[in-house]
Design an enzyme around this catalytic site. Structure first.
Site, PDB file in Angstrom:
ATOM      1  N   ASN A 128       8.009  -5.382  -0.708  1.00 38.28           N
ATOM      2  CA  ASN A 128       7.879  -4.286   0.253  1.00 38.28           C
ATOM      3  C   ASN A 128       6.409  -4.263   0.669  1.00 38.28           C
ATOM      4  O   ASN A 128       5.561  -3.764  -0.083  1.00 38.28           O
ATOM      5  CB  ASN A 128       8.291  -2.954  -0.368  1.00 38.28           C
ATOM      6  CG  ASN A 128       8.230  -1.815   0.646  1.00 38.28           C
ATOM      7  OD1 ASN A 128       7.631  -1.959   1.706  1.00 38.28           O
ATOM      8  ND2 ASN A 128       8.850  -0.693   0.311  1.00 38.28           N
TER       9      ASN A 128
ATOM     10  N   ARG B 115      12.737   5.161  12.897  1.00 37.24           N
ATOM     11  CA  ARG B 115      11.566   6.035  12.775  1.00 37.24           C
ATOM     12  C   ARG B 115      10.632   5.832  13.973  1.00 37.24           C
ATOM     13  O   ARG B 115      11.106   5.593  15.075  1.00 37.24           O
ATOM     14  CB  ARG B 115      10.881   5.754  11.430  1.00 37.24           C
ATOM     15  CG  ARG B 115      11.809   6.026  10.222  1.00 37.24           C
ATOM     16  CD  ARG B 115      11.131   5.745   8.908  1.00 37.24           C
ATOM     17  NE  ARG B 115       9.996   6.627   8.679  1.00 37.24           N
ATOM     18  CZ  ARG B 115       9.070   6.433   7.733  1.00 37.24           C
ATOM     19  NH1 ARG B 115       9.174   5.385   6.926  1.00 37.24           N
ATOM     20  NH2 ARG B 115       8.087   7.277   7.581  1.00 37.24           N
TER      21      ARG B 115
ATOM     22  N   ALA C 109       3.089  -0.605   5.120  1.00 42.69           N
ATOM     23  CA  ALA C 109       2.722  -0.644   6.546  1.00 42.69           C
ATOM     24  C   ALA C 109       2.130  -1.983   6.975  1.00 42.69           C
ATOM     25  O   ALA C 109       2.086  -2.276   8.173  1.00 42.69           O
ATOM     26  CB  ALA C 109       1.753   0.490   6.861  1.00 42.69           C
TER      27      ALA C 109
ATOM     28  N   GLU D 193      12.306  -9.214   2.226  1.00 38.72           N
ATOM     29  CA  GLU D 193      11.504  -8.013   2.484  1.00 38.72           C
ATOM     30  C   GLU D 193      12.370  -6.767   2.295  1.00 38.72           C
ATOM     31  O   GLU D 193      13.545  -6.753   2.665  1.00 38.72           O
ATOM     32  CB  GLU D 193      10.962  -8.080   3.920  1.00 38.72           C
ATOM     33  CG  GLU D 193      10.100  -6.893   4.297  1.00 38.72           C
ATOM     34  CD  GLU D 193       9.267  -7.168   5.548  1.00 38.72           C
ATOM     35  OE1 GLU D 193       8.647  -8.258   5.640  1.00 38.72           O
ATOM     36  OE2 GLU D 193       9.242  -6.292   6.429  1.00 38.72           O
TER      37      GLU D 193
ATOM     38  N   PRO E  26       0.787  -1.226   0.000  1.00 39.38           N
ATOM     39  CA  PRO E  26       0.000   0.000   0.000  1.00 39.38           C
ATOM     40  C   PRO E  26       0.821   1.278   0.000  1.00 39.38           C
ATOM     41  O   PRO E  26       1.831   1.380   0.694  1.00 39.38           O
ATOM     42  CB  PRO E  26      -0.838  -0.110   1.291  1.00 39.38           C
ATOM     43  CG  PRO E  26      -0.130  -1.115   2.124  1.00 39.38           C
ATOM     44  CD  PRO E  26       0.523  -2.069   1.180  1.00 39.38           C
ATOM     45  N   ASN E  27       0.358   2.215  -0.791  1.00 41.35           N
ATOM     46  CA  ASN E  27       0.888   3.582  -0.895  1.00 41.35           C
ATOM     47  C   ASN E  27       2.196   3.696  -1.654  1.00 41.35           C
ATOM     48  O   ASN E  27       2.669   4.805  -1.906  1.00 41.35           O
ATOM     49  CB  ASN E  27       1.015   4.229   0.497  1.00 41.35           C
ATOM     50  CG  ASN E  27      -0.335   4.374   1.165  1.00 41.35           C
ATOM     51  OD1 ASN E  27      -1.268   4.864   0.543  1.00 41.35           O
ATOM     52  ND2 ASN E  27      -0.456   3.922   2.400  1.00 41.35           N
TER      53      ASN E  27
ATOM     54  N   TYR F   7      11.564   8.894   1.161  1.00 36.81           N
ATOM     55  CA  TYR F   7      11.420   7.846   0.142  1.00 36.81           C
ATOM     56  C   TYR F   7      12.102   8.159  -1.190  1.00 36.81           C
ATOM     57  O   TYR F   7      12.044   7.349  -2.117  1.00 36.81           O
ATOM     58  CB  TYR F   7       9.925   7.570  -0.091  1.00 36.81           C
ATOM     59  CG  TYR F   7       9.213   7.093   1.147  1.00 36.81           C
ATOM     60  CD1 TYR F   7       9.556   5.877   1.737  1.00 36.81           C
ATOM     61  CD2 TYR F   7       8.207   7.849   1.744  1.00 36.81           C
ATOM     62  CE1 TYR F   7       8.910   5.434   2.890  1.00 36.81           C
ATOM     63  CE2 TYR F   7       7.558   7.410   2.888  1.00 36.81           C
ATOM     64  CZ  TYR F   7       7.913   6.203   3.459  1.00 36.81           C
ATOM     65  OH  TYR F   7       7.278   5.766   4.589  1.00 36.81           O
TER      66      TYR F   7
ATOM     67  N   ARG G 278       5.550  12.613  -2.738  1.00 36.93           N
ATOM     68  CA  ARG G 278       5.609  13.282  -1.428  1.00 36.93           C
ATOM     69  C   ARG G 278       6.719  12.677  -0.594  1.00 36.93           C
ATOM     70  O   ARG G 278       7.239  11.609  -0.925  1.00 36.93           O
ATOM     71  CB  ARG G 278       4.280  13.109  -0.675  1.00 36.93           C
ATOM     72  CG  ARG G 278       3.339  14.285  -0.862  1.00 36.93           C
ATOM     73  CD  ARG G 278       1.987  13.994  -0.291  1.00 36.93           C
ATOM     74  NE  ARG G 278       1.211  13.206  -1.234  1.00 36.93           N
ATOM     75  CZ  ARG G 278       0.391  12.212  -0.895  1.00 36.93           C
ATOM     76  NH1 ARG G 278       0.271  11.823   0.351  1.00 36.93           N
ATOM     77  NH2 ARG G 278      -0.302  11.584  -1.819  1.00 36.93           N
TER      78      ARG G 278
ATOM     79  N   HIS H 189      12.443  -2.478   2.796  1.00 40.52           N
ATOM     80  CA  HIS H 189      11.893  -1.180   3.191  1.00 40.52           C
ATOM     81  C   HIS H 189      12.845  -0.107   2.692  1.00 40.52           C
ATOM     82  O   HIS H 189      14.059  -0.206   2.922  1.00 40.52           O
ATOM     83  CB  HIS H 189      11.690  -1.078   4.708  1.00 40.52           C
ATOM     84  CG  HIS H 189      10.624  -1.994   5.193  1.00 40.52           C
ATOM     85  ND1 HIS H 189       9.286  -1.736   4.965  1.00 40.52           N
ATOM     86  CD2 HIS H 189      10.689  -3.188   5.815  1.00 40.52           C
ATOM     87  CE1 HIS H 189       8.573  -2.741   5.457  1.00 40.52           C
ATOM     88  NE2 HIS H 189       9.404  -3.636   5.966  1.00 40.52           N
TER      89      HIS H 189
HETATM   90  O1  CA2 Z   1      10.219   2.312   4.033  1.00 40.73           O
HETATM   91  C1  CA2 Z   1       9.382   1.650   3.404  1.00 40.73           C
HETATM   92  O2  CA2 Z   1       9.594   1.150   2.310  1.00 40.73           O
HETATM   93  C2  CA2 Z   1       7.979   1.448   4.001  1.00 40.73           C
HETATM   94  O3  CA2 Z   1       7.579   0.118   3.726  1.00 40.73           O
HETATM   95  C3  CA2 Z   1       7.068   2.426   3.302  1.00 40.73           C
HETATM   96  C4  CA2 Z   1       5.640   2.431   3.866  1.00 40.73           C
HETATM   97  C5  CA2 Z   1       5.666   2.590   5.366  1.00 40.73           C
HETATM   98  O4  CA2 Z   1       4.354   2.492   5.892  1.00 40.73           O
HETATM   99  C6  CA2 Z   1       6.558   1.570   6.035  1.00 40.73           C
HETATM  100  O5  CA2 Z   1       6.575   1.809   7.429  1.00 40.73           O
HETATM  101  C7  CA2 Z   1       7.966   1.649   5.498  1.00 40.73           C
HETATM  102  C8  CA2 Z   1       4.805   3.585   3.332  1.00 40.73           C
HETATM  103  C9  CA2 Z   1       4.891   3.824   1.905  1.00 40.73           C
HETATM  104  C10 CA2 Z   1       4.337   5.192   1.667  1.00 40.73           C
HETATM  105  O6  CA2 Z   1       5.013   5.689   0.584  1.00 40.73           O
HETATM  106  C11 CA2 Z   1       4.827   6.961   0.246  1.00 40.73           C
HETATM  107  C12 CA2 Z   1       5.705   7.433  -0.676  1.00 40.73           C
HETATM  108  C13 CA2 Z   1       5.589   8.744  -1.096  1.00 40.73           C
HETATM  109  C14 CA2 Z   1       4.591   9.559  -0.599  1.00 40.73           C
HETATM  110  C15 CA2 Z   1       3.711   9.073   0.341  1.00 40.73           C
HETATM  111  C16 CA2 Z   1       3.832   7.758   0.764  1.00 40.73           C
END
Ligand code: CA2
Length: 148
Positions: A76, A109, A79, A100, A12-13, A25, A20, A102
Site C-alpha cells: 500500500n 474519492r 499517497a 497494490e 506514508p501515514n 480506514y 482517525r 488501497h
Molecule cells: O486507501 C488507502 O489505503 C490509501 O492508500 C491511504 C492513503 C491515501 O493517501 C491514499 O489515497 C489511499 C492515506 C493513508 C492515511 O491513513 C490514515 C489512517 C488513519 C488516520 C489518518 C490517516
C-alpha cells in the site's frame, strides 16, 4: 515448510491507522492488521516481513532490495501511489511481482486519488475492500507465484 517469503510494505501515514478517519480506514490499528496478515500467511504456508515507511526513499530501497529476499510484494504505497514515478520505476526495475492495496475505494474519492502511477507497475490492484484487502492480496500474490 517455510514457504515463499512475501514483503508487506505500507507507505506514508499508514502508521496512523485506527487513530482517525475510521469511516474511511476502519478502526483497526496497523498492528492489528499486521497480526491478521501474519495469521493468514501461516494458514497459506508462506512467511511475511511487515514494514511501514513514511519516507519515499526508504520505500524505494525496500523495493530495490526485494529481489534478493522475496518472491512477491504486497504494497500500500499510500499517497505516493498517486504521483511517485520514482517508486513506480523501482517496482518495474525490481521485477518482483507486486499487488497494490488501497484500503479505501480510491476511485470513489477525490479526483487526485483516481490515478495510481505505481499500479501501472503492479500485476494487480485491490481497492475499497478495507483492511481485508491485504489478506486478499496475499492470497492473490501467492496464487500468482505458485501458478507461474
Ligand atoms: O486507501 C488507502 O489505503 C490509501 O492508500 C491511504 C492513503 C491515501 O493517501 C491514499 O489515497 C489511499 C492515506 C493513508 C492515511 O491513513 C490514515 C489512517 C488513519 C488516520 C489518518 C490517516
Amino acid at each position: 515448510m517455510t514457504g515463499e517469503a512475501i514483503l508487506v510494505l505500507n507507505g506514508p501515514n499508514l502508521n496512523l491507522l485506527g487513530s482517525r478517519e475510521p469511516e474511511i480506514y476502519g478502526t483497526q490499528t496497523l498492528a492489528d492488521v499486521e497480526e491478521r496478515i501474519t495469521r493468514r500467511a501461516h494458514e497459506l504456508g508462506c512467511t511475511v516481513e511487515l514494514r511501514q515507511e513514511n519516507d519515499e526513499g526508504r520505500l524505494i530501497e525496500a523495493v530495490q532490495s526485494a529481489p534478493r529476499r522475496f518472491a512477491g510484494i504486497v504494497c500500500n504505497p499510500g499517497a505516493y501511489a498517486h504521483y511517485s514515478y520514482a517508486l513506480a520505476d523501482a517496482i518495474t526495475a525490481a521485477g518482483v511481482p507486486l499487488i497494490e492495496v488501497h484500503i479505501s475505494n480510491t476511485f470513489a474519492r477525490e479526483d487526485f486519488r483516481r490515478t495510481s502511477v505505481t499500479a501501472t507497475a503492479a500485476i494487480g490492484l485491490v481497492a475499497g475492500l478495507g483492511t481485508k484487502g491485504y489478506e486478499l492480496a496475499l492470497e492473490a500474490i501467492l496464487s500468482h507465484i505458485r501458478d507461474a
